[in-house]
Design a protein around this motif. Structure first.
Motif, PDB file in Angstrom:
ATOM      1  N   SER A 157       6.825  13.754  11.460  1.00  0.00           N
ATOM      2  CA  SER A 157       7.195  12.904  10.329  1.00  0.00           C
ATOM      3  C   SER A 157       7.645  11.524  10.787  1.00  0.00           C
ATOM      4  O   SER A 157       7.198  10.498  10.259  1.00  0.00           O
ATOM      5  CB  SER A 157       8.319  13.595   9.536  1.00  0.00           C
ATOM      6  OG  SER A 157       8.807  12.769   8.518  1.00  0.00           O
ATOM      7  N   VAL A 158       8.513  11.483  11.797  1.00  0.00           N
ATOM      8  CA  VAL A 158       9.073  10.216  12.274  1.00  0.00           C
ATOM      9  C   VAL A 158       8.024   9.387  13.010  1.00  0.00           C
ATOM     10  O   VAL A 158       7.922   8.172  12.822  1.00  0.00           O
ATOM     11  CB  VAL A 158      10.292  10.475  13.187  1.00  0.00           C
ATOM     12  CG1 VAL A 158      10.787   9.174  13.800  1.00  0.00           C
ATOM     13  CG2 VAL A 158      11.412  11.140  12.401  1.00  0.00           C
ATOM     14  N   ILE A 159       7.226  10.041  13.872  1.00  0.00           N
ATOM     15  CA  ILE A 159       6.216   9.325  14.658  1.00  0.00           C
ATOM     16  C   ILE A 159       5.174   8.667  13.758  1.00  0.00           C
ATOM     17  O   ILE A 159       4.802   7.512  13.956  1.00  0.00           O
ATOM     18  CB  ILE A 159       5.522  10.280  15.648  1.00  0.00           C
ATOM     19  CG1 ILE A 159       6.481  10.661  16.780  1.00  0.00           C
ATOM     20  CG2 ILE A 159       4.258   9.652  16.239  1.00  0.00           C
ATOM     21  CD1 ILE A 159       5.980  11.779  17.657  1.00  0.00           C
ATOM     22  N   GLY A 160       4.726   9.394  12.745  1.00  0.00           N
ATOM     23  CA  GLY A 160       3.711   8.830  11.856  1.00  0.00           C
ATOM     24  C   GLY A 160       4.267   7.766  10.933  1.00  0.00           C
ATOM     25  O   GLY A 160       3.583   6.807  10.585  1.00  0.00           O
ATOM     26  N   GLY A 161       5.527   7.934  10.544  1.00  0.00           N
ATOM     27  CA  GLY A 161       6.135   7.037   9.558  1.00  0.00           C
ATOM     28  C   GLY A 161       6.513   7.846   8.335  1.00  0.00           C
ATOM     29  O   GLY A 161       5.642   8.151   7.512  1.00  0.00           O
ATOM     30  N   ASN A 162       7.778   8.220   8.228  1.00  0.00           N
ATOM     31  CA  ASN A 162       8.168   9.168   7.178  1.00  0.00           C
ATOM     32  C   ASN A 162       8.319   8.549   5.792  1.00  0.00           C
ATOM     33  O   ASN A 162       8.575   9.259   4.826  1.00  0.00           O
ATOM     34  CB  ASN A 162       9.453   9.905   7.573  1.00  0.00           C
ATOM     35  CG  ASN A 162      10.649   8.986   7.700  1.00  0.00           C
ATOM     36  OD1 ASN A 162      10.554   7.776   7.496  1.00  0.00           O
ATOM     37  ND2 ASN A 162      11.791   9.559   8.054  1.00  0.00           N
ATOM     38  N   LYS A 163       8.148   7.233   5.700  1.00  0.00           N
ATOM     39  CA  LYS A 163       8.261   6.595   4.387  1.00  0.00           C
ATOM     40  C   LYS A 163       6.897   6.377   3.731  1.00  0.00           C
ATOM     41  O   LYS A 163       6.781   5.677   2.727  1.00  0.00           O
ATOM     42  CB  LYS A 163       9.013   5.265   4.504  1.00  0.00           C
ATOM     43  CG  LYS A 163      10.465   5.461   4.898  1.00  0.00           C
ATOM     44  CD  LYS A 163      11.206   4.152   5.038  1.00  0.00           C
ATOM     45  CE  LYS A 163      12.647   4.381   5.469  1.00  0.00           C
ATOM     46  NZ  LYS A 163      13.393   3.113   5.650  1.00  0.00           N
ATOM     47  N   THR A 164       5.876   7.004   4.313  1.00  0.00           N
ATOM     48  CA  THR A 164       4.534   6.964   3.725  1.00  0.00           C
ATOM     49  C   THR A 164       3.920   8.351   3.820  1.00  0.00           C
ATOM     50  O   THR A 164       4.269   9.147   4.701  1.00  0.00           O
ATOM     51  CB  THR A 164       3.608   5.977   4.463  1.00  0.00           C
ATOM     52  OG1 THR A 164       3.446   6.412   5.820  1.00  0.00           O
ATOM     53  CG2 THR A 164       4.170   4.573   4.462  1.00  0.00           C
ATOM     54  N   ILE A 184       0.562   8.909   4.263  1.00  0.00           N
ATOM     55  CA  ILE A 184      -0.455   8.867   5.319  1.00  0.00           C
ATOM     56  C   ILE A 184       0.201   8.974   6.695  1.00  0.00           C
ATOM     57  O   ILE A 184      -0.405   9.468   7.659  1.00  0.00           O
ATOM     58  CB  ILE A 184      -1.305   7.576   5.206  1.00  0.00           C
ATOM     59  CG1 ILE A 184      -2.616   7.715   5.996  1.00  0.00           C
ATOM     60  CG2 ILE A 184      -0.521   6.365   5.657  1.00  0.00           C
ATOM     61  CD1 ILE A 184      -3.594   8.671   5.396  1.00  0.00           C
ATOM     62  N   GLY A 185       1.460   8.533   6.796  1.00  0.00           N
ATOM     63  CA  GLY A 185       2.184   8.631   8.056  1.00  0.00           C
ATOM     64  C   GLY A 185       2.359  10.079   8.493  1.00  0.00           C
ATOM     65  O   GLY A 185       2.321  10.378   9.695  1.00  0.00           O
ATOM     66  N   ASN A 203       9.413   2.385  11.986  1.00  0.00           N
ATOM     67  CA  ASN A 203       8.575   2.710  10.824  1.00  0.00           C
ATOM     68  C   ASN A 203       7.348   3.540  11.207  1.00  0.00           C
ATOM     69  O   ASN A 203       6.431   3.700  10.404  1.00  0.00           O
ATOM     70  CB  ASN A 203       8.125   1.430  10.116  1.00  0.00           C
ATOM     71  CG  ASN A 203       9.298   0.695   9.495  1.00  0.00           C
ATOM     72  OD1 ASN A 203      10.176   1.311   8.899  1.00  0.00           O
ATOM     73  ND2 ASN A 203       9.346  -0.615   9.651  1.00  0.00           N
ATOM     74  N   GLY A 204       7.327   4.028  12.448  1.00  0.00           N
ATOM     75  CA  GLY A 204       6.246   4.897  12.883  1.00  0.00           C
ATOM     76  C   GLY A 204       4.932   4.163  13.125  1.00  0.00           C
ATOM     77  O   GLY A 204       4.866   2.933  13.115  1.00  0.00           O
ATOM     78  N   LEU A 205       3.892   4.954  13.339  1.00  0.00           N
ATOM     79  CA  LEU A 205       2.567   4.387  13.605  1.00  0.00           C
ATOM     80  C   LEU A 205       2.046   3.579  12.424  1.00  0.00           C
ATOM     81  O   LEU A 205       1.424   2.535  12.611  1.00  0.00           O
ATOM     82  CB  LEU A 205       1.588   5.520  13.928  1.00  0.00           C
ATOM     83  CG  LEU A 205       1.857   6.294  15.231  1.00  0.00           C
ATOM     84  CD1 LEU A 205       0.920   7.491  15.329  1.00  0.00           C
ATOM     85  CD2 LEU A 205       1.682   5.382  16.438  1.00  0.00           C
ATOM     86  N   VAL A 206       2.316   4.064  11.232  1.00  0.00           N
ATOM     87  CA  VAL A 206       1.862   3.338  10.037  1.00  0.00           C
ATOM     88  C   VAL A 206       2.543   1.978   9.952  1.00  0.00           C
ATOM     89  O   VAL A 206       1.928   0.988   9.551  1.00  0.00           O
ATOM     90  CB  VAL A 206       2.141   4.162   8.765  1.00  0.00           C
ATOM     91  CG1 VAL A 206       1.877   3.335   7.512  1.00  0.00           C
ATOM     92  CG2 VAL A 206       1.279   5.415   8.738  1.00  0.00           C
ATOM     93  N   GLY A 207       3.806   1.917  10.377  1.00  0.00           N
ATOM     94  CA  GLY A 207       4.520   0.642  10.379  1.00  0.00           C
ATOM     95  C   GLY A 207       3.882  -0.365  11.317  1.00  0.00           C
ATOM     96  O   GLY A 207       3.769  -1.548  10.991  1.00  0.00           O
ATOM     97  N   ILE A 208       3.443   0.099  12.491  1.00  0.00           N
ATOM     98  CA  ILE A 208       2.765  -0.781  13.450  1.00  0.00           C
ATOM     99  C   ILE A 208       1.458  -1.297  12.862  1.00  0.00           C
ATOM    100  O   ILE A 208       1.133  -2.483  12.959  1.00  0.00           O
ATOM    101  CB  ILE A 208       2.492  -0.030  14.773  1.00  0.00           C
ATOM    102  CG1 ILE A 208       3.800   0.252  15.491  1.00  0.00           C
ATOM    103  CG2 ILE A 208       1.571  -0.850  15.681  1.00  0.00           C
ATOM    104  CD1 ILE A 208       3.646   1.066  16.741  1.00  0.00           C
ATOM    105  N   ILE A 209       0.690  -0.402  12.231  1.00  0.00           N
ATOM    106  CA  ILE A 209      -0.577  -0.798  11.613  1.00  0.00           C
ATOM    107  C   ILE A 209      -0.335  -1.840  10.526  1.00  0.00           C
ATOM    108  O   ILE A 209      -1.055  -2.835  10.429  1.00  0.00           O
ATOM    109  CB  ILE A 209      -1.299   0.439  11.030  1.00  0.00           C
ATOM    110  CG1 ILE A 209      -1.730   1.380  12.167  1.00  0.00           C
ATOM    111  CG2 ILE A 209      -2.514   0.020  10.205  1.00  0.00           C
ATOM    112  CD1 ILE A 209      -2.224   2.726  11.700  1.00  0.00           C
ATOM    113  N   ASN A 210       0.703  -1.626   9.718  1.00  0.00           N
ATOM    114  CA  ASN A 210       1.017  -2.580   8.650  1.00  0.00           C
ATOM    115  C   ASN A 210       1.458  -3.933   9.212  1.00  0.00           C
ATOM    116  O   ASN A 210       1.112  -4.982   8.664  1.00  0.00           O
ATOM    117  CB  ASN A 210       2.116  -2.015   7.751  1.00  0.00           C
ATOM    118  CG  ASN A 210       1.620  -0.879   6.870  1.00  0.00           C
ATOM    119  OD1 ASN A 210       0.429  -0.794   6.574  1.00  0.00           O
ATOM    120  ND2 ASN A 210       2.525  -0.007   6.462  1.00  0.00           N
ATOM    121  N   ASP A 211       2.212  -3.898  10.324  1.00  0.00           N
ATOM    122  CA  ASP A 211       2.646  -5.158  10.959  1.00  0.00           C
ATOM    123  C   ASP A 211       1.443  -5.956  11.464  1.00  0.00           C
ATOM    124  O   ASP A 211       1.386  -7.182  11.292  1.00  0.00           O
ATOM    125  CB  ASP A 211       3.594  -4.863  12.121  1.00  0.00           C
ATOM    126  CG  ASP A 211       4.959  -4.385  11.651  1.00  0.00           C
ATOM    127  OD1 ASP A 211       5.268  -4.596  10.459  1.00  0.00           O
ATOM    128  OD2 ASP A 211       5.694  -3.788  12.456  1.00  0.00           O
TER     129      ASP A 211
END
Length: 316
Positions: free
Chosen positions: A248-255, A257-258, A297-305
């Motif tokens: 959950s944390v690694i992918g991004g728990n606030k999404t 898709i994460g 923000n996890g992996l999804v956070g990096i992609i969004n950045d």
């Protein structure tokens, strides 16, 4: 821009659907299938932890309930897989309500300890209720799912069955998070006291979040039982709950898709580090700490950045 997104989405769908055609190694396909099952658990956990701010380390307990309920229903009563899966969801929902109601007055580490206790209680019940669960020996010969008389038993067939459940689960979870319920859960996460002051029935929504996460774990458990064909209490230890939290944390728990990203990444890492199985919790702990520090923000956070930076460059 919208046309480009549709083209990329179509390409992505085609690539996913053809995975079994270009991955010939059955072991790799098995790992992908397992990651898909774990993704369902993590999606539910993201709704609870990422959107509501309630940390649970007892998801393995709900996962176990779903697995055993489905397996016992099919083995002892001849219930078809899909009916057994529905039964798993219902029973997991009930257990979610049972643990959530007394946990409403808990938060932070106290809530974590309560959910850890729940997971261990479920594991001990499975271990000691020998006449029903077969104890440490576990259940063997769990029936395969059947669709219109076709038995799902190959890795390729399970791939498409699990994919359908992941797509359906992602759609349902996305609809929930984008609805009034999702916005309310986010408000509770951001400031519970303010939400309550504005008349939001906080406890009611917290209970709903627990129930939703339990239902996702329950359906994942039903899939896991038929997919593996065997199960035992050893499949649902505290380690598994830690693994789900890490996903959950690694992918991004606030999404939503994460949860899927995290499940696939950590499952693949876990399989690659099997030689260090004895140090599994230590490795998970390190991954969790590093993720919180460097990827909050996890992996999804990096992609969004990266996406936002590209937009700024184009705007200039």
């Amino acid at each position: 821009m919208r046309k480009n997104k549709k083209i990329l989405l179509l390409i992505g769908i085609v690539l996913i659907l053809t995975i079994p055609l270009y991955i010939k190694n059955l072991y790799y396909l098995h790992v992908i299938n397992l990651a898909g099952i774990y993704a369902l658990v993590t999606i539910g956990l993201n709704i609870l932890s990422g959107y509501t701010g309630q940390t649970s380390m007892g998801q393995a307990g709900f996962f176990a309930v779903g697995t055993y309920v489905s397996a016992l229903a099919m083995m002892n009563f001849g219930v078809p897989f899909f009916l057994a899966a529905i039964l798993s969801v219902i029973v997991s929902l009930i257990f979610g309500l049972i643990i959530s109601v007394p946990s409403m007055k808990l938060s932070g580490p106290y809530l974590v300890l309560a959910t850890v206790g729940f997971g261990e209680i479920i594991r001990l019940i499975l271990l000691n209720w020998t006449p029903v669960t077969k104890g440490a020996a576990g259940l063997t010969g769990i029936p395969y799912p059947e669709i219109f008389g076709l038995q799902i038993k190959s890795e390729m067939q399970f791939f498409y069955l699990i994919l359908v459940f992941v797509i359906l689960g992602t759609y349902i979870a996305t609809r929930i998070t984008k609805s009034k319920i999702g916005r309310t859960l986010t408000a509770i996460r951001e400031d519970e006291i303010a939400a309550e002051a504005m008349g939001v029935p906080v406890n009611k929504y917290k209970i709903a979040a627990f129930a939703i996460s339990a239902m996702f774990a329950g359906i994942a458990g039903a899939l896991f039982g038929s997919f593996s064909g065997v199960t035992s209490p050893d499949n649902f230890t505290f380690d598994e709950s830690v693994a789900f939290l890490c996903m959950s944390v690694i992918g991004g728990n606030k999404t939503i898709i994460g949860g899927i990203f995290g499940a696939f990444v950590l499952t693949i890492i876990s399989e690659g580090l099997r030689v260090f199985q004895g140090a599994r919790l230590i490795i998970y702990g390190l991954i969790l700490v590093l993720t919180v520090i460097y990827m909050p923000n996890g992996l999804v956070g990096i992609i969004n950045d990266i996406r936002n930076k590209r937009k700024k460059v184009k705007a200039q």
